[in-house]
Write a protein that holds these residues in place. Structure first.
Motif, short mmCIF file in Angstrom:
data_model
loop_
_atom_site.label_atom_id
_atom_site.label_comp_id
_atom_site.label_asym_id
_atom_site.label_seq_id
_atom_site.Cartn_x
_atom_site.Cartn_y
_atom_site.Cartn_z
N THR A 19 0.85 -1.19 0.00
CA THR A 19 0.00 0.00 0.00
C THR A 19 0.88 1.23 0.00
O THR A 19 1.95 1.23 0.61
CB THR A 19 -0.90 0.00 1.26
OG1 THR A 19 -1.80 -1.11 1.18
CG2 THR A 19 -1.70 1.28 1.39
N GLY A 20 0.45 2.28 -0.69
CA GLY A 20 1.26 3.49 -0.68
C GLY A 20 0.72 4.57 -1.59
O GLY A 20 -0.33 4.45 -2.21
N LYS A 21 1.50 5.66 -1.65
CA LYS A 21 1.22 6.79 -2.52
C LYS A 21 2.51 7.11 -3.26
O LYS A 21 3.58 7.12 -2.66
CB LYS A 21 0.76 8.00 -1.72
CG LYS A 21 0.47 9.25 -2.55
CD LYS A 21 0.33 10.49 -1.69
CE LYS A 21 -0.86 10.42 -0.76
NZ LYS A 21 -1.07 11.71 -0.03
N ALA A 22 2.42 7.38 -4.56
CA ALA A 22 3.64 7.63 -5.32
C ALA A 22 3.38 8.54 -6.50
O ALA A 22 2.30 8.48 -7.12
CB ALA A 22 4.22 6.31 -5.82
N ARG A 23 4.37 9.39 -6.80
CA ARG A 23 4.37 10.12 -8.08
C ARG A 23 5.19 9.28 -9.04
O ARG A 23 6.38 9.01 -8.82
CB ARG A 23 4.97 11.50 -7.93
CG ARG A 23 4.91 12.29 -9.25
CD ARG A 23 5.06 13.78 -9.03
NE ARG A 23 4.72 14.50 -10.24
CZ ARG A 23 5.60 15.12 -11.03
NH1 ARG A 23 6.88 15.13 -10.72
NH2 ARG A 23 5.19 15.76 -12.11
N CYS A 24 4.56 8.84 -10.09
CA CYS A 24 5.19 7.87 -10.99
C CYS A 24 6.40 8.46 -11.69
O CYS A 24 6.38 9.61 -12.14
CB CYS A 24 4.18 7.36 -12.01
SG CYS A 24 2.75 6.56 -11.24
N GLU A 25 7.46 7.67 -11.81
CA GLU A 25 8.68 8.09 -12.47
C GLU A 25 8.42 8.36 -13.96
O GLU A 25 7.47 7.83 -14.55
CB GLU A 25 9.75 7.01 -12.32
CG GLU A 25 10.20 6.78 -10.88
CD GLU A 25 9.21 5.97 -10.06
OE1 GLU A 25 9.38 5.89 -8.82
OE2 GLU A 25 8.23 5.45 -10.66
N PRO A 26 9.28 9.18 -14.61
CA PRO A 26 9.05 9.51 -16.03
C PRO A 26 8.92 8.28 -16.93
O PRO A 26 8.15 8.30 -17.90
CB PRO A 26 10.28 10.35 -16.39
CG PRO A 26 10.70 10.96 -15.09
CD PRO A 26 10.40 9.94 -14.03
N SER A 27 9.65 7.22 -16.64
CA SER A 27 9.61 6.02 -17.49
C SER A 27 8.64 4.96 -16.96
O SER A 27 8.65 3.82 -17.43
CB SER A 27 11.01 5.42 -17.61
OG SER A 27 11.52 5.07 -16.32
N TRP A 28 7.80 5.32 -16.00
CA TRP A 28 6.91 4.37 -15.35
C TRP A 28 5.95 3.71 -16.33
O TRP A 28 5.38 4.36 -17.22
CB TRP A 28 6.13 5.09 -14.25
CG TRP A 28 5.12 4.25 -13.52
CD1 TRP A 28 5.33 3.49 -12.42
CD2 TRP A 28 3.72 4.14 -13.82
NE1 TRP A 28 4.15 2.89 -12.01
CE2 TRP A 28 3.15 3.28 -12.86
CE3 TRP A 28 2.91 4.69 -14.81
CZ2 TRP A 28 1.80 2.95 -12.85
CZ3 TRP A 28 1.56 4.37 -14.81
CH2 TRP A 28 1.03 3.51 -13.85
N HIS A 29 5.78 2.40 -16.16
CA HIS A 29 4.83 1.60 -16.95
C HIS A 29 4.48 0.39 -16.09
O HIS A 29 5.33 -0.46 -15.83
CB HIS A 29 5.46 1.18 -18.28
CG HIS A 29 4.58 0.27 -19.09
ND1 HIS A 29 5.06 -0.43 -20.19
CD2 HIS A 29 3.26 -0.05 -19.00
CE1 HIS A 29 4.07 -1.15 -20.71
NE2 HIS A 29 2.98 -0.93 -20.00
N TRP A 30 3.24 0.33 -15.65
CA TRP A 30 2.83 -0.71 -14.70
C TRP A 30 2.22 -1.89 -15.45
O TRP A 30 1.22 -1.74 -16.14
CB TRP A 30 1.83 -0.15 -13.70
CG TRP A 30 1.44 -1.11 -12.62
CD1 TRP A 30 2.28 -1.84 -11.84
CD2 TRP A 30 0.12 -1.45 -12.20
NE1 TRP A 30 1.57 -2.61 -10.95
CE2 TRP A 30 0.24 -2.38 -11.15
CE3 TRP A 30 -1.15 -1.04 -12.60
CZ2 TRP A 30 -0.88 -2.93 -10.49
CZ3 TRP A 30 -2.26 -1.56 -11.95
CH2 TRP A 30 -2.12 -2.50 -10.92
N LYS A 31 2.85 -3.05 -15.31
CA LYS A 31 2.35 -4.27 -15.95
C LYS A 31 2.82 -5.47 -15.15
O LYS A 31 3.88 -6.07 -15.45
CB LYS A 31 2.82 -4.36 -17.40
CG LYS A 31 2.19 -5.50 -18.18
CD LYS A 31 2.64 -5.50 -19.63
CE LYS A 31 1.97 -6.63 -20.42
NZ LYS A 31 2.42 -6.66 -21.84
#
Length: 287
Positions: A19-31
């Motif tokens: 569980t958490g809160k995050a500002r996604c990194e520029p290269s972020w891609h969740w799969k």
């Protein structure tokens, strides 16, 4: 018609530390490489992108919430020029009578456009706080807050035209708050529209639709309401009240006030009287 939720209300929500809160990194891609083994409540606080769940794609923007289920195959991407900030809360939900997972049919759908982002973010942020603290009854509190969250998701999903209605109501609420915070502010329609990043023309249409009055009429009503308060409860005179509320001249203020209340503002003026003792002392004839 709303779905039956009796089993949801009697179920037990169990939190996960994923569980958490995050500002996604520029290269972020969740799969994720494997299907999820638990539920994931995934909420976008800001930014834009796309979420695909089991082959179906949804837009992501502020106020978008996803309830990803066990066995789902999610994939999310973001606009690199408008990066995402997200809250994610993994959990499981069981029937306390038999310890078995609850049927997904009582859960909200996978995609929700949130009707009140402040409310949901308050609930989610509180749940994040509980992950990192050791407080009494936190498991019970987590269970209750998750049930409240699920009820709100159900409600927002079943509201007619929820995609636009909820967002529009929030924008109009912000405009109303902006106007009422300082009724003497000399703000143009463009200034007000800039507060919610809409064109003045479109904002005027929405404001009339949701309040039944125009922005100009509403500003006048708020000013006159405040004027009555200042005249009745402060020593300010009519000219001072008119100036404080942004009127260019006293004549216009007096005209609008009389049209609204049926009497000139001078007759509503607060009148101070010298303070007196609670009981008047009569002279003693024997003294």
């Amino acid at each position: 018609m709303y779905p039956p939720i009796d089993s949801l209300l009697t179920a037990q929500f169990q939190r996960s530390h994923n569980t958490g809160k995050a500002r996604c990194e520029p290269s972020w891609h969740w799969k994720p490489q494997q299907p999820l083994h638990d539920y994931d409540l995934w909420y976008a606080m800001s930014g834009t992108g796309k979420m695909t769940i089991n082959g179906k794609t949804y837009p992501i923007e502020k106020g978008t919430c996803f309830l990803i289920r066990p066995g789902d195959h999610p994939e999310a991407i973001q606009d690199p020029d408008d990066r995402l900030t997200v809250i994610f809360i993994h959990f499981s939900i069981i029937d306390p009578l038999n310890g078995q997972p609850i049927q997904p049919s009582s859960m909200p759908e996978r995609h929700t456009v949130v009707g009140d982002t402040l409310l949901l973010e308050m609930l989610l942020n509180r749940q994040l706080q509980m992950i990192h603290t050791q407080e009494p009854w936190q498991e019970t509190e987590f269970d209750l807050m998750m049930k409240q969250t699920m009820l709100h998701l159900h409600r927002w999903q079943k509201t007619d035209d929820s995609l636009s209605t909820g967002k529009h109501k929030q924008l109009i609420a912000r405009v109303i708050s902006y106007i009422r915070e300082n009724p003497g502010r000399r703000a143009s329609h463009q200034d007000i529209a800039d507060q919610v990043q809409l064109s003045p023309e479109y904002l005027s249409i929405l404001f009339k639709k949701y309040t039944g009055t125009s922005i100009k009429e509403y500003i006048t009503d708020v000013r006159l309401e405040r004027a009555m308060h200042l005249l009745m409860e402060t020593p300010m005179n009519v000219s001072q009240v008119a100036e404080a509320l942004g009127y260019a001249n006293v004549y216009l203020f007096s005209k609008q006030f009389k049209e609204r209340y049926g009497t000139p503002p001078s007759l509503c003026k607060w009148k101070s009287e010298p303070s007196q003792a609670h009981a008047r002392l009569e002279p003693n004839p024997n003294e």
